[in-house]
Design a protein around this motif. Structure first.
Motif, PDB file in Angstrom:
ATOM      1  N   UNK A 156       0.843  -1.201   0.000  1.00  0.00           N
ATOM      2  CA  UNK A 156       0.000   0.000   0.000  1.00  0.00           C
ATOM      3  C   UNK A 156       0.877   1.249   0.000  1.00  0.00           C
ATOM      4  N   UNK A 157       1.907   1.264   0.865  1.00  0.00           N
ATOM      5  CA  UNK A 157       2.810   2.424   0.926  1.00  0.00           C
ATOM      6  C   UNK A 157       3.517   2.635  -0.405  1.00  0.00           C
ATOM      7  N   UNK A 158       3.941   1.555  -1.045  1.00  0.00           N
ATOM      8  CA  UNK A 158       4.664   1.671  -2.306  1.00  0.00           C
ATOM      9  C   UNK A 158       3.758   2.223  -3.409  1.00  0.00           C
ATOM     10  N   UNK A 159       2.549   1.702  -3.522  1.00  0.00           N
ATOM     11  CA  UNK A 159       1.633   2.173  -4.560  1.00  0.00           C
ATOM     12  C   UNK A 159       1.148   3.590  -4.271  1.00  0.00           C
ATOM     13  N   UNK A 160       0.917   3.902  -3.005  1.00  0.00           N
ATOM     14  CA  UNK A 160       0.500   5.261  -2.657  1.00  0.00           C
ATOM     15  C   UNK A 160       1.591   6.262  -2.990  1.00  0.00           C
ATOM     16  N   UNK A 167      -1.882 -14.061   2.952  1.00  0.00           N
ATOM     17  CA  UNK A 167      -1.610 -13.382   1.692  1.00  0.00           C
ATOM     18  C   UNK A 167      -0.265 -13.798   1.102  1.00  0.00           C
ATOM     19  N   UNK A 168      -0.241 -13.919  -0.211  1.00  0.00           N
ATOM     20  CA  UNK A 168       1.009 -14.036  -0.952  1.00  0.00           C
ATOM     21  C   UNK A 168       1.377 -12.646  -1.462  1.00  0.00           C
ATOM     22  N   UNK A 169       2.535 -12.539  -2.091  1.00  0.00           N
ATOM     23  CA  UNK A 169       2.929 -11.247  -2.650  1.00  0.00           C
ATOM     24  C   UNK A 169       1.933 -10.783  -3.704  1.00  0.00           C
ATOM     25  N   UNK A 170       1.398 -11.732  -4.466  1.00  0.00           N
ATOM     26  CA  UNK A 170       0.457 -11.376  -5.538  1.00  0.00           C
ATOM     27  C   UNK A 170      -0.865 -10.898  -4.960  1.00  0.00           C
ATOM     28  N   UNK A 171      -1.435 -11.659  -4.020  1.00  0.00           N
ATOM     29  CA  UNK A 171      -2.733 -11.265  -3.468  1.00  0.00           C
ATOM     30  C   UNK A 171      -2.612  -9.987  -2.648  1.00  0.00           C
ATOM     31  N   UNK A 172      -1.462  -9.799  -1.985  1.00  0.00           N
ATOM     32  CA  UNK A 172      -1.266  -8.567  -1.230  1.00  0.00           C
ATOM     33  C   UNK A 172      -1.193  -7.367  -2.171  1.00  0.00           C
ATOM     34  N   UNK A 173      -0.502  -7.528  -3.308  1.00  0.00           N
ATOM     35  CA  UNK A 173      -0.416  -6.436  -4.273  1.00  0.00           C
ATOM     36  C   UNK A 173      -1.788  -6.109  -4.856  1.00  0.00           C
ATOM     37  N   UNK A 174      -2.575  -7.140  -5.137  1.00  0.00           N
ATOM     38  CA  UNK A 174      -3.933  -6.938  -5.670  1.00  0.00           C
ATOM     39  C   UNK A 174      -4.779  -6.177  -4.654  1.00  0.00           C
ATOM     40  N   UNK A 175      -4.746  -6.614  -3.412  1.00  0.00           N
ATOM     41  CA  UNK A 175      -5.523  -5.958  -2.366  1.00  0.00           C
ATOM     42  C   UNK A 175      -5.071  -4.514  -2.185  1.00  0.00           C
ATOM     43  N   UNK A 176      -3.749  -4.300  -2.181  1.00  0.00           N
ATOM     44  CA  UNK A 176      -3.224  -2.940  -2.036  1.00  0.00           C
ATOM     45  C   UNK A 176      -3.672  -2.052  -3.192  1.00  0.00           C
ATOM     46  N   UNK A 229      -6.440  -2.264  -4.904  1.00  0.00           N
ATOM     47  CA  UNK A 229      -7.840  -1.894  -4.681  1.00  0.00           C
ATOM     48  C   UNK A 229      -7.947  -0.739  -3.693  1.00  0.00           C
ATOM     49  N   UNK A 230      -7.162  -0.801  -2.622  1.00  0.00           N
ATOM     50  CA  UNK A 230      -7.210   0.251  -1.608  1.00  0.00           C
ATOM     51  C   UNK A 230      -6.686   1.576  -2.159  1.00  0.00           C
ATOM     52  N   UNK A 231      -5.568   1.538  -2.869  1.00  0.00           N
ATOM     53  CA  UNK A 231      -5.008   2.776  -3.409  1.00  0.00           C
ATOM     54  C   UNK A 231      -5.916   3.326  -4.504  1.00  0.00           C
ATOM     55  N   UNK A 232      -6.576   2.443  -5.252  1.00  0.00           N
ATOM     56  CA  UNK A 232      -7.564   2.916  -6.221  1.00  0.00           C
ATOM     57  C   UNK A 232      -8.681   3.679  -5.542  1.00  0.00           C
ATOM     58  N   UNK A 233      -9.124   3.199  -4.379  1.00  0.00           N
ATOM     59  CA  UNK A 233     -10.132   3.927  -3.612  1.00  0.00           C
ATOM     60  C   UNK A 233      -9.606   5.279  -3.146  1.00  0.00           C
ATOM     61  N   UNK A 234      -8.332   5.321  -2.761  1.00  0.00           N
ATOM     62  CA  UNK A 234      -7.735   6.593  -2.347  1.00  0.00           C
ATOM     63  C   UNK A 234      -7.731   7.593  -3.500  1.00  0.00           C
ATOM     64  N   UNK A 235      -7.337   7.132  -4.681  1.00  0.00           N
ATOM     65  CA  UNK A 235      -7.299   8.027  -5.835  1.00  0.00           C
ATOM     66  C   UNK A 235      -8.701   8.520  -6.169  1.00  0.00           C
ATOM     67  N   UNK A 236      -9.685   7.627  -6.164  1.00  0.00           N
ATOM     68  CA  UNK A 236     -11.057   8.018  -6.479  1.00  0.00           C
ATOM     69  C   UNK A 236     -11.627   8.979  -5.435  1.00  0.00           C
ATOM     70  N   UNK A 237     -11.258   8.753  -4.176  1.00  0.00           N
ATOM     71  CA  UNK A 237     -11.855   9.555  -3.111  1.00  0.00           C
ATOM     72  C   UNK A 237     -11.132  10.842  -2.812  1.00  0.00           C
ATOM     73  N   UNK A 238      -9.804  10.844  -2.968  1.00  0.00           N
ATOM     74  CA  UNK A 238      -9.010  12.018  -2.604  1.00  0.00           C
ATOM     75  C   UNK A 238      -8.277  12.638  -3.780  1.00  0.00           C
ATOM     76  N   UNK A 239      -8.114  11.892  -4.875  1.00  0.00           N
ATOM     77  CA  UNK A 239      -7.347  12.403  -5.997  1.00  0.00           C
ATOM     78  C   UNK A 239      -8.039  13.531  -6.720  1.00  0.00           C
ATOM     79  N   UNK A 240      -9.342  13.584  -6.700  1.00  0.00           N
ATOM     80  CA  UNK A 240     -10.101  14.633  -7.359  1.00  0.00           C
ATOM     81  C   UNK A 240     -11.260  14.972  -6.451  1.00  0.00           C
ATOM     82  N   UNK A 241     -11.243  16.134  -5.854  1.00  0.00           N
ATOM     83  CA  UNK A 241     -12.266  16.481  -4.866  1.00  0.00           C
ATOM     84  C   UNK A 241     -13.670  16.456  -5.466  1.00  0.00           C
ATOM     85  N   UNK A 242     -13.768  16.720  -6.770  1.00  0.00           N
ATOM     86  CA  UNK A 242     -15.092  16.711  -7.388  1.00  0.00           C
ATOM     87  C   UNK A 242     -15.682  15.317  -7.445  1.00  0.00           C
TER      88      UNK A 242
END
Length: 289
Positions: free
Chosen positions: A109-113, A223-232, A234-247
């Motif tokens: 999550x930290x790496x993708x964020x 979790x494996x490295x693959x499933x952890x990356x997939x889950x991360x 999804x979470x960072x995608x939510x961050x981008x959708x929610x905070x990346x564009x205030x509109x």
């Protein structure tokens, strides 16, 4: 005439037996009628080259200028030299992500964020509320568990969204990872809402509640490295959708989706889920005389 260029994303292609076609930056294909201008001449011009046959070039100069002007008027070509592309502003620039939980998930999550421009910071659960308030509105709490959620662990964090701090989380139950809907404001879905909705949706609600309350050690289904990356992701995608564009902060229906990832085959299923409205407690029945 300055050498024209197609705008970024546009392309001119020769279609066998059908002449030229323009692919627009949006992905549509438009037929091009070159009139008296040889198709090869237009292709060479937009490719930056000179005409092979000077006589043909002189004969077609006027028509070629008109054709290029038509491309420019339509917004598909420019006579200006191409500029060096500027890197877009990262979608999470200026965002602070407060991370808690198990490293197998928090590290990706930290790496993708960071790739999206955010600054990540590990924080203790005891200081979470204090640190989240200090981080301000451009912040989010992401709590990741590679195990079930012990009762009461996320109670304090559920109040964060009411104070303007985005609240995202995931946990694992056996071979399934659960990515809960992001709570971005006071109308968001909390972990308590998810628990109540899941209990209401299963006839095995007593068993599920007992499973949550039990102590769980490590198991081979983590979790494996693959499933952890997939889950991360999804979470960072939510961050981008929610905070990346205030509109787009409301995120539409996506903010009310509970996602379940099967760690064995990466099958992802979604389940609509809504906040549980507050209600008056049921009165205590009067004691029998």
């Amino acid at each position: 005439m300055n050498t024209p260029r197609l705008v970024p994303g546009a392309a001119l292609v020769a279609v066998p037996g059908r002449g030229l076609a323009l692919r627009t930056p949006e992905g549509a294909f438009l037929r091009v009628d070159t009139g008296e201008v040889p198709a090869a001449e237009l292709l060479r011009l937009f490719d930056g080259g000179a005409a092979v046959d000077p006589g043909a070039r002189r004969a077609a100069t006027g028509a070629l200028k008109d054709l290029v002007r038509a491309f420019q008027d339509a917004g598909y070509a420019t006579a200006h030299p191409p500029r060096e592309p500027t890197a877009p502003r990262p979608p999470l620039a200026g965002t602070t992500v407060l991370l808690l939980g198990d490293r197998v998930l928090t590290e990706p999550v930290a790496r993708l964020a960071a790739d999206a421009g955010a600054r990540s910071e590990a924080v203790d659960a005891e200081r979470l509320t204090e640190r989240a308030r200090a981080a301000g509105s451009r912040s989010a709490v992401v709590w990741c568990l590679d195990r079930p959620v012990p009762p009461g662990l996320w109670d304090a964090a559920d109040a964060l969204a009411r104070n303007g701090v985005a609240w995202l989380r995931c946990h694992r139950e056996g071979a399934h990872a659960w990515v809960e809907p992001p709570a971005l404001d006071a109308d968001g879905v909390t972990s308590a809402d998810v628990r109540l909705r899941r209990l209401a949706a299963t006839p095995a609600h007593r068993e599920l509640n007992a499973y949550w309350a039990a102590r769980h050690g490590g198991d081979a289904a983590g979790h494996s490295a693959v499933t952890a990356a997939y889950t991360a992701a999804l979470l960072v995608g939510d961050l981008v959708d929610g905070l990346g564009d205030r509109a787009r902060r409301t995120m539409g229906p996506h903010r009310f989706l509970l996602r379940r990832l099967d760690l064995r085959d990466l099958a992802l299923t979604t389940h609509p889920i809504l906040p549980v409205p507050a209600c008056t407690p049921m009165p205590t029945p009067a004691a029998a005389p």
